[in-house]
Write an enzyme that holds these catalytic residues in place. Structure first.
Site, PDB file in Angstrom:
ATOM      1  N   SER A 179     -52.033   3.830 -22.665  1.00 29.19           N
ATOM      2  CA  SER A 179     -52.583   2.795 -21.793  1.00 29.19           C
ATOM      3  C   SER A 179     -52.293   3.153 -20.335  1.00 29.19           C
ATOM      4  O   SER A 179     -51.265   3.781 -20.041  1.00 29.19           O
ATOM      5  CB  SER A 179     -51.948   1.435 -22.115  1.00 29.19           C
ATOM      6  OG  SER A 179     -52.300   0.467 -21.139  1.00 29.19           O
TER       7      SER A 179
ATOM      8  N   TYR B  84     -44.534  -3.629 -23.129  1.00 24.97           N
ATOM      9  CA  TYR B  84     -45.716  -2.889 -23.597  1.00 24.97           C
ATOM     10  C   TYR B  84     -45.898  -1.622 -22.768  1.00 24.97           C
ATOM     11  O   TYR B  84     -46.124  -0.531 -23.318  1.00 24.97           O
ATOM     12  CB  TYR B  84     -46.953  -3.781 -23.494  1.00 24.97           C
ATOM     13  CG  TYR B  84     -48.245  -3.097 -23.842  1.00 24.97           C
ATOM     14  CD1 TYR B  84     -48.603  -2.879 -25.170  1.00 24.97           C
ATOM     15  CD2 TYR B  84     -49.123  -2.666 -22.846  1.00 24.97           C
ATOM     16  CE1 TYR B  84     -49.788  -2.249 -25.498  1.00 24.97           C
ATOM     17  CE2 TYR B  84     -50.311  -2.041 -23.159  1.00 24.97           C
ATOM     18  CZ  TYR B  84     -50.643  -1.831 -24.487  1.00 24.97           C
ATOM     19  OH  TYR B  84     -51.828  -1.198 -24.804  1.00 24.97           O
TER      20      TYR B  84
END
Length: 248
Positions: A143, A157
């Site tokens: 990501s 995350y």
């Protein structure tokens, strides 16, 4: 060589889009999923309609016993694995670190970091030319959060994806001599239902004005990069990253 691909978390979003594109590219496909039988069966029907030989296997890819069973199904029903996409992942509700529980952190790290490492372990055991395999390719779905840190939202995350990036680099160098390439894609704001897990299903639409390209991305755009990295067109690429963040 027959092309056999295992895509984790393939019942939705980027994983499902990758499965559909893999079907068009002539892969035999294993659609792995965690819990949504109906969604997995829809993707399975789609790829079979496109002419692909495919199976759907329910397994929690953060648990090694279930990973072993998953890979055994691929061996028995599809043949020697040539491609792995570590796409399965999770995220928590938007939060600052001071409010995150130990349970949240451990669950997220097990799914987003330990899971891909374990799946890669079992893929390498099958692909490694040193161990009698035919080589292969692994793509990790990271990501842009790994670069940006996601402050006041999901630092956990972001940290998990940073760990996945480091793992990508290390494993790429470790298995390059065994005929295995390891790369990653780093999606940004992509229109999938993944954002519902964070409590804001409309998040991409809200944030579009801050994206240099002025729009969120589509799962199919990420799938194109994944399939390219898996293909012979990327034959000299390993330890590489493709950012798909619209300029972020």
């Amino acid at each position: 060589m027959d092309k056999v691909i295992l895509i984790t978390g393939a019942s939705r979003g980027i994983g499902a889009a990758t499965a559909r594109l893999a079907a068009r590219e002539g892969y035999r496909i294993c659609i792995n999923y965690l819990s949504d039988d109906e969604a997995a069966q829809r993707v399975l029907a789609d790829v079979r309609e496109l002419g692909a030989e495919a199976i759907a296997v329910k397994a929690d890819v953060s648990v090694e016993d279930e990973i072993i069973h998953l890979f055994q199904r691929v061996d028995a029903e599809l043949g020697p694995l040539s491609a792995l996409v570590n796409n399965a992942g999770t995220i928590g509700q938007k939060s600052q670190l001071e409010h995150m529980s130990e349970f949240r952190l451990l669950k997220l790290m097990k799914t987003n970091v330990v899971g891909p490492m374990l799946c890669s372990k079992h893929a390498v055991q099958r692909m490694s030319k040193r161990q009698g395999g035919q080589g292969g390719s692994i793509v990790n779905v990271s990501s842009v959060a790994a670069r940006l840190g996601s402050p006041n939202e999901y630092v956990d995350y972001a940290a998990s994806k940073g760990a996945l990036d480091t793992f990508t680099l290390g494993l790429a160098k470790e298995v390059a001599g065994d005929g295995i390439r390891v790369n990653a894609v780093r999606p940004g704001y992509i229109f999938t239902d993944f954002h519902a897990l964070s409590g804001d299903p409309e998040r991409v639409s809200k944030l579009e004005p801050g994206i240099p390209m002025g729009r969120g991305g589509q799962a199919e755009e990420v799938a194109e990069a994944i399939i390219w990295l898996l293909s012979d067109k990327a034959s000299y690429s390993t330890g590489s990253f493709i950012d798909l963040g619209g300029g972020r």
